[in-house]
Design a protein around this motif. Structure first.
Motif, short mmCIF file in Angstrom:
data_model
loop_
_atom_site.label_atom_id
_atom_site.label_comp_id
_atom_site.label_asym_id
_atom_site.label_seq_id
_atom_site.Cartn_x
_atom_site.Cartn_y
_atom_site.Cartn_z
N LEU A 115 0.86 -1.29 0.17
CA LEU A 115 0.08 -0.11 -0.02
C LEU A 115 0.89 1.23 0.00
N LEU A 116 0.58 2.11 -0.81
CA LEU A 116 1.07 3.31 -0.76
C LEU A 116 0.05 4.51 -0.16
N LEU A 117 0.68 5.33 0.78
CA LEU A 117 -0.14 6.14 1.72
C LEU A 117 0.42 7.53 1.22
N VAL A 118 -0.36 8.52 0.91
CA VAL A 118 0.08 9.87 0.47
C VAL A 118 -0.72 10.83 1.00
N LYS B 75 -1.54 8.78 8.20
CA LYS B 75 -0.89 7.87 7.34
C LYS B 75 -0.29 6.71 8.45
N VAL C 195 3.95 13.40 -2.51
CA VAL C 195 3.56 12.29 -3.75
C VAL C 195 4.22 12.72 -5.06
N ARG D 221 7.62 7.41 -10.86
CA ARG D 221 6.29 6.82 -11.45
C ARG D 221 6.35 5.18 -11.30
N PHE E 213 4.22 3.29 -8.47
CA PHE E 213 2.93 3.23 -8.41
C PHE E 213 2.50 1.94 -8.82
N ARG E 214 2.90 1.33 -9.84
CA ARG E 214 2.43 0.04 -10.47
C ARG E 214 2.94 -1.12 -9.53
N PHE F 183 2.68 -1.17 -6.27
CA PHE F 183 1.80 -0.96 -4.99
C PHE F 183 0.22 -1.55 -5.52
N LEU G 255 -3.34 2.71 -3.76
CA LEU G 255 -3.08 4.23 -3.27
C LEU G 255 -4.13 4.46 -2.51
N GLU H 154 -5.11 7.74 -0.51
CA GLU H 154 -4.96 9.31 -0.32
C GLU H 154 -5.69 9.79 0.92
#
Length: 319
Positions: free
Chosen positions: A118-121, A128, A225, A230, A233-234, A236, A239, A241
């Motif tokens: 998971l990417l937390l922005v 977060k 972020v 770039r 992102f793929r 994870f 995303l 937010e």
């Protein structure tokens, strides 16, 4: 009652925690605390009585040895998702992550993989890091925080070697692994501040992350972020937010935080307006200040003036 009769303990406990959260919002703080403590106690007794659940306990790394000692810190949070004031969209995503994790074996039997990267922005103080703690608390696994100051060095190749140690730990011990301030590691390649070593570290991270098929959750959290490469992102699965709270969410944060005191005279609409632009963390600190003002003044009730002043001070600091 229906979930209890069906033997669905997971749903039964989840509903009990939702009841506790609603009680806190309604000002019944003592009841909410007692119910949460009781749920945690019953869960522990259930684990102790069930040999299968006992075998699922994580292997503790409370004292990581060797080089890992400078790379990881560990905690066993009791935070739950119901303790957080979230938007509906964010709550839905987190509930889905937890559901997939709890039924990961069933998902894998059908050739699929549960969400776990998971990417937390979002801005600072919006939840977060607390999300990482809540996921660990919900799943009953440890939270490992990666110490970037110990991970990133000036020596060629050393950072990538340390990163491999971290991913070896991710593979061997199930937990939630949080890479906070992730932009320091995942900054965009080719930027004007790019240096060869960091580019190689990012390449190594992308490779390790793509190859990782463990049972652990890997979380990257960043306030910036736009600085991320770039290609990240793929890698994870999702995303998430985060943003400064809406008026409704801000009021919910304040109601929960002040739930142990008398708030019947507070004008929540005015308070929510005063909290506009503040993060969840800043609102929480303002509530703590207002509560302490009441306690030091030997009062059980929080006044509008207490909360307004505390929020104003946080707004000034924020500005």
């Amino acid at each position: 009652m229906r979930s209890h009769a069906d033997g669905d303990d997971t749903r039964f406990y989840a509903i009990a925690m939702q009841v506790a959260a609603q009680a806190a919002l309604s000002g019944h703080g003592k009841f909410a605390q007692d119910l949460r403590a009781l749920v945690d106690l019953v869960r522990e007794h259930a684990k102790a009585a069930d040999p299968v659940l006992r075998n699922l306990k994580p292997v503790p790394l409370a004292q990581p040895r060797g080089e890992l000692a400078g790379l990881l810190t560990v905690d066993y949070p009791k935070t739950r998702i119901v303790d957080m004031a979230l938007t509906h969209a964010l709550r839905t995503k987190l509930d889905r992550v937890i559901t997939e994790q709890r039924q990961r074996d069933r998902i894998r039997e059908h050739g699929l993989a549960p969400m776990r990267k998971l990417l937390l922005v979002g801005p600072p103080g919006t939840g977060k890091t607390m999300t990482a703690a809540a996921l660990a608390g919900e799943l009953g696994i440890p939270l490992f925080s990666i110490q970037l100051d110990g991970l990133i060095t000036k020596y060629l190749g050393e950072t990538a070697a340390k990163l491999r140690l971290v991913f070896d730990a991710i593979q061997s011990t199930r937990g939630v692994y949080l890479f906070d301030e992730f932009d320091a590691l995942g900054g965009e390649r080719g930027s004007k501040n790019d240096v060869g070593e960091i580019r190689r570290v990012l390449n190594s991270f992308l490779q390790f992350l793509e190859q990782d098929e463990s049972d652990s959750l890997v979380l990257g959290a960043t306030n910036y972020v736009g600085l991320l490469d770039r290609a990240l992102f793929r890698r994870f699965d999702a995303l998430l937010e985060y943003a400064h709270p809406t008026a409704d969410v801000a009021a919910r944060v304040m109601r929960v935080r002040l739930g142990l005191l008398d708030t019947s005279s507070l004008n929540w609409d005015v308070a929510a307006k005063a909290a506009d632009g503040l993060s969840h963390a800043e609102i929480t600190m303002a509530c703590d200040q207002a509560a302490k003002d009441a306690i030091l003044d030997h009062r059980t009730a929080v006044r509008d003036s207490d909360l307004a002043l505390a929020l104003e001070e946080r707004s000034s600091t924020h500005a």
